[in-house]
Design a protein around this motif. Structure first.
Motif, PDB file in Angstrom:
ATOM      1  N   LEU A  27       0.762  -1.314  -0.050  1.00 36.75           N
ATOM      2  CA  LEU A  27      -0.047   0.097   0.088  1.00 36.75           C
ATOM      3  C   LEU A  27       0.991   1.114  -0.054  1.00 36.75           C
ATOM      4  O   LEU A  27       0.612   2.226  -0.698  1.00 36.75           O
ATOM      5  CB  LEU A  27      -1.010  -0.012   1.204  1.00 36.75           C
ATOM      6  N   ALA A  28       1.852   1.108   0.824  1.00 37.45           N
ATOM      7  CA  ALA A  28       2.948   2.325   0.996  1.00 37.45           C
ATOM      8  C   ALA A  28       3.592   2.496  -0.467  1.00 37.45           C
ATOM      9  O   ALA A  28       3.384   3.720  -0.957  1.00 37.45           O
ATOM     10  CB  ALA A  28       3.901   2.290   1.860  1.00 37.45           C
ATOM     11  N   ALA A  41       0.798   4.259  -2.739  1.00 33.80           N
ATOM     12  CA  ALA A  41       0.756   5.466  -2.515  1.00 33.80           C
ATOM     13  C   ALA A  41       1.733   6.391  -3.106  1.00 33.80           C
ATOM     14  O   ALA A  41       1.430   7.403  -3.550  1.00 33.80           O
ATOM     15  CB  ALA A  41       0.637   5.694  -1.002  1.00 33.80           C
ATOM     16  N   MET A  42       3.157   5.931  -2.805  1.00 36.36           N
ATOM     17  CA  MET A  42       4.116   6.741  -3.377  1.00 36.36           C
ATOM     18  C   MET A  42       4.006   7.054  -4.753  1.00 36.36           C
ATOM     19  O   MET A  42       4.412   8.147  -5.324  1.00 36.36           O
ATOM     20  CB  MET A  42       5.435   6.454  -2.810  1.00 36.36           C
ATOM     21  N   ALA A  43       3.768   5.915  -5.524  1.00 39.04           N
ATOM     22  CA  ALA A  43       3.513   5.841  -7.086  1.00 39.04           C
ATOM     23  C   ALA A  43       2.499   6.717  -7.657  1.00 39.04           C
ATOM     24  O   ALA A  43       2.660   7.510  -8.389  1.00 39.04           O
ATOM     25  CB  ALA A  43       3.422   4.620  -7.704  1.00 39.04           C
ATOM     26  N   GLU A  69      -7.404   7.519  -1.627  1.00 39.91           N
ATOM     27  CA  GLU A  69      -7.853   7.142  -2.928  1.00 39.91           C
ATOM     28  C   GLU A  69      -6.772   5.828  -3.245  1.00 39.91           C
ATOM     29  O   GLU A  69      -7.468   4.722  -3.624  1.00 39.91           O
ATOM     30  CB  GLU A  69      -7.856   8.042  -3.812  1.00 39.91           C
ATOM     31  N   THR A  70      -5.593   5.784  -3.168  1.00 42.58           N
ATOM     32  CA  THR A  70      -4.798   4.642  -3.491  1.00 42.58           C
ATOM     33  C   THR A  70      -5.240   3.375  -2.658  1.00 42.58           C
ATOM     34  O   THR A  70      -5.322   2.556  -3.358  1.00 42.58           O
ATOM     35  CB  THR A  70      -3.331   4.893  -3.471  1.00 42.58           C
ATOM     36  N   ILE A  71      -5.354   3.588  -1.336  1.00 41.65           N
ATOM     37  CA  ILE A  71      -5.670   2.408  -0.614  1.00 41.65           C
ATOM     38  C   ILE A  71      -7.039   1.853  -1.177  1.00 41.65           C
ATOM     39  O   ILE A  71      -7.094   0.777  -1.352  1.00 41.65           O
ATOM     40  CB  ILE A  71      -5.697   2.835   1.016  1.00 41.65           C
TER      41      ILE A  71
END
Length: 411
Positions: A30-31, A34-36, A110-112
């Motif tokens: 997930l991290a 999120a960074m991407a 939103e990414t999660i």
């Protein structure tokens, strides 16, 4: 026993723990996602340094890990959302704005939400999604708290720095470091809307309270009003007096008329305009001396220029005012044959009567009028005006006491 009253609650606890474990196993993915997403969706993110991006990555990973702990038991870890920014240095709030932080939080959430469907079983997704919505709200409040605390700290530091700068100006210790520190507080040092980069110091009584109903300080309101009028301002309360250093204006009295409401009752004295912040001590010295002497002129305008208080300043012990009157008023009248000095002296001694002056000097009354007009042109003080006549009387007295040579100046 199976099927007993506590079996349902026990089953919920076990299911929650199982979901939390699955979430824990997915934190790394997930991290990374999120960074991407930040790199792809936020143009300003790619412009940050590697160190700043690293700190943001740590905050994002900390936030996801904190969410897992909070998901296990929201009641026990209720303060977890407020602690996710603990891994970021204090400078973090200077690198990115609150608006950008909100963008980071929104992108991470939103990414999660878009990723958990591929990392968790279908039954977990709606439950985790609902929990994430609650958690995101708490994180948003936490971010606002962090920036509010940072702003409060910067405000307190700026207020101390501003007070030190104003004190340096008052004491005549302004140097290049004062110029750079003033620049850090927003002092431009350039011409404002009036087309001037000149500086004047203003001194008056401090108000009874230095805070307004909205929580702003008097200094904040003075700076805002000065900016609205097209001038720079540094402001500090020194005991019972309020000191304002105005920049970018050659007409400080007009600016101060718009600031007068923020001063306490009593006189407001505007020092003479000087060329820059480095020379402001001369303006400050005159303004402070003027405030001390102002009670001797109850009818003084508000604000009043320090040079309008030269007689009172001289009588109160201001050596600079004494020399200014002797040099700039008495001195020019001694040039030549001294006839103007004799005429204005006779006019003042006669109680302001032109006819009596003419009789005493054995000249025509029109000659007296002509000479008095010359005196007004040379000194900018009109003997026919009672206030100016008082200034001339003091100037002549001081000039004779200091006894300058004709045409010379008093040092």
């Amino acid at each position: 026993m199976p099927g007993g009253p506590g079996s349902y609650g026990l089953g919920v606890v076990k299911a929650t723990k199982a979901r939390a474990e699955r979430l824990q196993n997915a934190t790394g993915a997930l991290a990374t996602a999120a960074m991407a997403a930040m790199d792809a969706k936020l143009p300003w993110f790619a412009k940050l340094s590697a160190q700043d991006r690293s700190w943001i990555g740590l905050v994002a990973q900390s936030g996801i890990s904190a969410f897992v702990e909070w998901f296990r038991d929201p009641d026990e870890h209720s303060s977890m959302p407020t602690r996710i920014f603990g891994s970021a240095p204090r400078e973090f709030t200077r690198v990115i704005s609150l608006h950008q932080t909100v963008d980071l939080v929104r992108t991470t959430i939103e990414t999660i939400e878009n990723t958990i469907g591929t990392l968790l079983p279908p039954d977990d997704v709606p439950i985790v999604h609902e929990a994430m919505q609650r958690y995101a709200r708490e994180v948003a409040f936490a971010a606002a708290t962090v920036y509010a605390q940072a702003a409060e700290m910067r405000g307190a530091w700026d207020a101390r720095l501003e007070a030190l700068l104003v004190d340096s100006v008052i004491r005549g210790e302004a140097d290049e470091s004062v110029r750079s520190r003033a620049s850090a507080l927003g002092w431009t040092g350039a011409a404002g809307t009036t087309g001037s980069a000149e500086v004047a110091v203003v001194v008056g009584r401090a108000p009874a309270t230095t805070s307004t109903e909205g929580g702003s300080t008097v200094a904040d309101m003075v700076r805002h009003a000065a900016r609205e009028a097209g001038a720079d301002a540094l402001c500090a309360v020194q005991g019972d007096r309020l000191v304002v250093v105005l920049g970018g204006t050659s007409k400080p009295v007009e600016i101060v008329q718009k600031l007068a409401q923020w001063f306490g009752p009593g006189p407001i004295v505007v020092g003479p305009v000087v060329k820059d912040l480095m020379s402001a001590v001369a303006s400050a010295r005159a303004a402070v001396a003027g405030l001390r002497a102002a009670p001797a002129w109850p009818g003084a305008p508000r604000p009043v220029q320090a040079d309008e208080l030269l007689p009172e300043r001289s009588l109160s012990g201001d050596g600079h005012a004494r020399r200014q009157l002797a040099n700039e008023v008495y001195g020019p009248l001694t040039v030549g044959d001294g006839v103007l000095l004799d005429t204005v002296s006779a006019y003042l001694d006669s109680g302001g009567s032109i006819e009596a002056t003419a009789r005493a000097m054995f000249i025509h009354a029109n000659t007296v009028r002509y000479r008095l007009k010359r005196v007004a042109d040379i000194t900018e003080y009109n003997p026919l005006d009672p206030r100016d006549a008082f200034t001339l009387r003091v100037a002549l007295t001081l000039g004779r006491l200091l006894n300058p040579e004709p045409g010379s100046s008093v040092l």
